[in-house]
Design a protein around this motif. Structure first.
Motif, PDB file in Angstrom:
ATOM      1  N   SER A  20      -0.452  10.846   2.287  1.00 53.44           N
ATOM      2  CA  SER A  20       0.477  10.554   1.182  1.00 53.44           C
ATOM      3  C   SER A  20      -0.233   9.888   0.011  1.00 53.44           C
ATOM      4  O   SER A  20       0.331   9.026  -0.651  1.00 53.44           O
TER       5      SER A  20
ATOM      6  N   ASP B 218       1.382  10.159  -3.716  1.00 56.11           N
ATOM      7  CA  ASP B 218       2.674   9.546  -4.038  1.00 56.11           C
ATOM      8  C   ASP B 218       2.707   8.138  -3.462  1.00 56.11           C
ATOM      9  O   ASP B 218       2.947   7.945  -2.267  1.00 56.11           O
TER      10      ASP B 218
ATOM     11  N   LEU C 118       4.858   5.895  -3.856  1.00 59.19           N
ATOM     12  CA  LEU C 118       6.202   5.405  -3.556  1.00 59.19           C
ATOM     13  C   LEU C 118       6.837   6.120  -2.371  1.00 59.19           C
ATOM     14  O   LEU C 118       7.997   5.849  -2.042  1.00 59.19           O
ATOM     15  N   SER C 119       6.105   7.006  -1.731  1.00 60.28           N
ATOM     16  CA  SER C 119       6.661   7.726  -0.590  1.00 60.28           C
ATOM     17  C   SER C 119       6.761   6.800   0.617  1.00 60.28           C
ATOM     18  O   SER C 119       5.984   5.844   0.758  1.00 60.28           O
ATOM     19  N   PRO C 120       7.722   7.044   1.516  1.00 62.46           N
ATOM     20  CA  PRO C 120       7.842   6.206   2.721  1.00 62.46           C
ATOM     21  C   PRO C 120       6.578   6.206   3.563  1.00 62.46           C
ATOM     22  O   PRO C 120       6.225   5.180   4.161  1.00 62.46           O
ATOM     23  N   SER C 121       5.882   7.335   3.611  1.00 62.71           N
ATOM     24  CA  SER C 121       4.660   7.407   4.408  1.00 62.71           C
ATOM     25  C   SER C 121       3.575   6.496   3.837  1.00 62.71           C
ATOM     26  O   SER C 121       2.876   5.797   4.588  1.00 62.71           O
TER      27      SER C 121
ATOM     28  N   ILE D 112       4.023   3.789   1.886  1.00 57.40           N
ATOM     29  CA  ILE D 112       4.439   2.393   2.055  1.00 57.40           C
ATOM     30  C   ILE D 112       4.226   1.948   3.502  1.00 57.40           C
ATOM     31  O   ILE D 112       3.723   0.844   3.767  1.00 57.40           O
ATOM     32  N   ALA D 113       4.596   2.813   4.456  1.00 59.67           N
ATOM     33  CA  ALA D 113       4.381   2.475   5.863  1.00 59.67           C
ATOM     34  C   ALA D 113       2.896   2.328   6.172  1.00 59.67           C
ATOM     35  O   ALA D 113       2.487   1.448   6.947  1.00 59.67           O
TER      36      ALA D 113
END
Length: 487
Positions: free
Chosen positions: A385, A388, A390-393, A395-396
């Motif tokens: 990721s 991006d 700001l993608s959940p992946s 951030i995680a």
């Protein structure tokens, strides 16, 4: 009758005595990472090549690791206070040279000088702490020291982004005010060793007289022989680290030449192979190898230095990789890049806090394995990721890699030193730090090879997956470690 008032026992923690060692430790940790965010700006202003950018970081770590054991020997012989002053003066001079540099050779010379000075300073920090603290206060002082070291690498990338917006020279000149303050503090609060001993009544009052009398029992020839033997012993004491770092430097040069030319360099490869063979022979036959045979049977120490290498080859190099990604590929400013590291820095601090609480209930090897597992998963998520943020992946991935980083750093020292006798803790700690910086230099060279001249998405994915793989190796190392029962 004269009243005698008992002096109350001092129960407050003497923070003033920790100021000078704390400032020195902060500068040592800070200066390794503070140049990360400034690298693209340095490349533009001083016309640095891709290999020069890598050496700006690696040269500091290699010289620091190569001379760390020698710095400890000089500290023991000349005194912690004296070597602190020498090391800090050299560090400030190298920082001034870097801030005034007008070309890449001068900048690289300054970074090498900073690494040498850091190798002289690091042993004096622990020696000054051991000299003025004891019992519970000593353990508390060491806890503060480790917190400063862990947070220094993180604070460096954030501060580097802010200072680079003003001027790239500020990342070097910022060392001058705190360094001068540390010099003033150490001269004010720490007495020379002989004066401190005389105040404690341990110095013979006739020593100034007897020291000037000739020693009729020792001939000049025998004195010279003793001095030569002592010199050879000191050189062989740290020769393993010097040869090992020279071998790592040759390997880094070979990888850098491959990244620049797209093909193997005959001279660089032969030099790297020769130095690696020399290091292996030194460890096999030298009377005082870097890793003595008596310590090779200590599983905790083996786990410690291997974990330290895996740490720097994974989350320890994450800042360098993300700096290049955000500034060179995504064209973010230095300030924006520095601020983007703030959440990661906070997560590392939280990970350190988790370790402090969990270490009461779980063995250090279990926490080390958990940290590497978490970091490996986070770095793998980041590789999928990168485009991006700001993608959940993504951030995680940042959350998991940050928490894993915070767990790994204190755990690798705790596990590595758990079975080492107290009299050998200093050299064991130096071994763990040496492996850390050698692995860091090699990892940066591998990143340069993977990215090539025109990095694309596939190349960046390969970089973060290699970092994730190094974290998995660290997890396997912790898995194979002996787990002593927790009382």
């Amino acid at each position: 009758m004269t009243d005698i008032t008992a002096t109350p026992t001092r129960t407050t923690f003497p923070f003033r005595a920790l100021l000078a060692p704390g400032i020195a430790q902060a500068l040592i940790a800070l200066d390794y990472a503070i140049v990360y965010v400034a690298l693209p700006t340095l490349a533009q202003r001083l016309s640095l090549s891709a290999s020069d950018m890598q050496w700006v970081v690696s040269l500091y770590g290699l010289t620091f690791a190569a001379l760390l054991l020698s710095g400890g020997a000089l500290c023991d012989r000349l005194g912690a206070r004296r070597m602190f002053i020498v090391g800090m003066v050299l560090f400030l001079f190298a920082s001034l040279l870097g801030g005034l540099a007008q070309s890449s050779p001068l900048l690289l010379t300054a970074r090498g000088g900073q690494g040498i000075a850091a190798a002289l300073l690091q042993p004096t920090v622990l020696a000054l702490i051991a000299r003025d603290f004891s019992g519970n206060s000593h353990r508390r002082a060491l806890a503060i020291w480790s917190a400063i070291g862990a947070s220094g690498l993180v604070a460096g990338v954030i501060l580097g982004g802010v200072l680079t917006a003003l001027s790239w020279r500020a990342i070097f000149l910022i060392n001058l005010p705190p360094g001068l303050l540390a010099l003033w503090l150490v001269r004010r609060h720490f007495l020379p060793a002989d004066m401190q001993a005389s105040q404690q009544g341990s110095v013979n009052p006739l020593l100034p007289i007897t020291s000037r009398l000739p020693d009729i029992s020792v001939t000049p020839c025998s004195r010279a022989v003793v001095r030569v033997r002592r010199l050879i012993a000191r050189l062989t004491h740290s020769s393993g680290a010097i040869i090992g770092c020279a071998a790592a430097g040759a390997l880094v040069w070979a990888l850098t030449r491959f990244a620049e030319n797209g093909s193997a360099d005959f001279l660089a490869n032969r030099l790297a192979a020769t130095m690696l063979l020399l290091f292996i022979l030194h460890e096999r036959y030298a009377p005082r190898p870097l890793l003595p045979r008596s310590r090779r049977i200590l599983p905790g120490l083996q786990t410690g230095w291997l974990s330290s290498a895996c740490y720097m080859a994974s989350v320890g190099s994450q800042f360098f990789a993300m700096t290049l990604l955000w500034q060179q590929s995504q064209h973010l400013s230095a300030v924006t890049t520095g601020l983007l590291f703030a959440p990661l820095a906070l997560l590392i601090v939280i990970g350190n806090a988790f370790y402090s609480r969990l270490s009461i209930r779980f063995a250090g090897s279990c926490l080390l394995m958990a940290g590497f597992t978490t970091a490996a998963l986070g770095l793998w998520l980041l590789s999928d990721s990168l485009s991006d943020a700001l993608s959940p992946s993504f951030i995680a991935g940042v959350v998991l890699s940050g928490l894993g980083h915070g767990l790994i750093y204190p755990a690798m020292f705790a596990v590595g030193l758990s079975a080492v006798p107290e009299s050998q803790q200093g050299r064991a700690s130096a071994l763990i730090v040496t492996s850390q910086y050698i692995a860091g230099a090699i990892t940066l060279a591998v990143i340069a090879v993977l990215l090539g001249m025109q990095p694309d998405v596939v190349a960046w994915q390969a970089v973060f997956r290699v970092l994730s793989g190094a974290a998995l190796v660290g997890m396997l190392t912790a898995l194979c470690a002996d787990r002593p029962p927790v009382e």
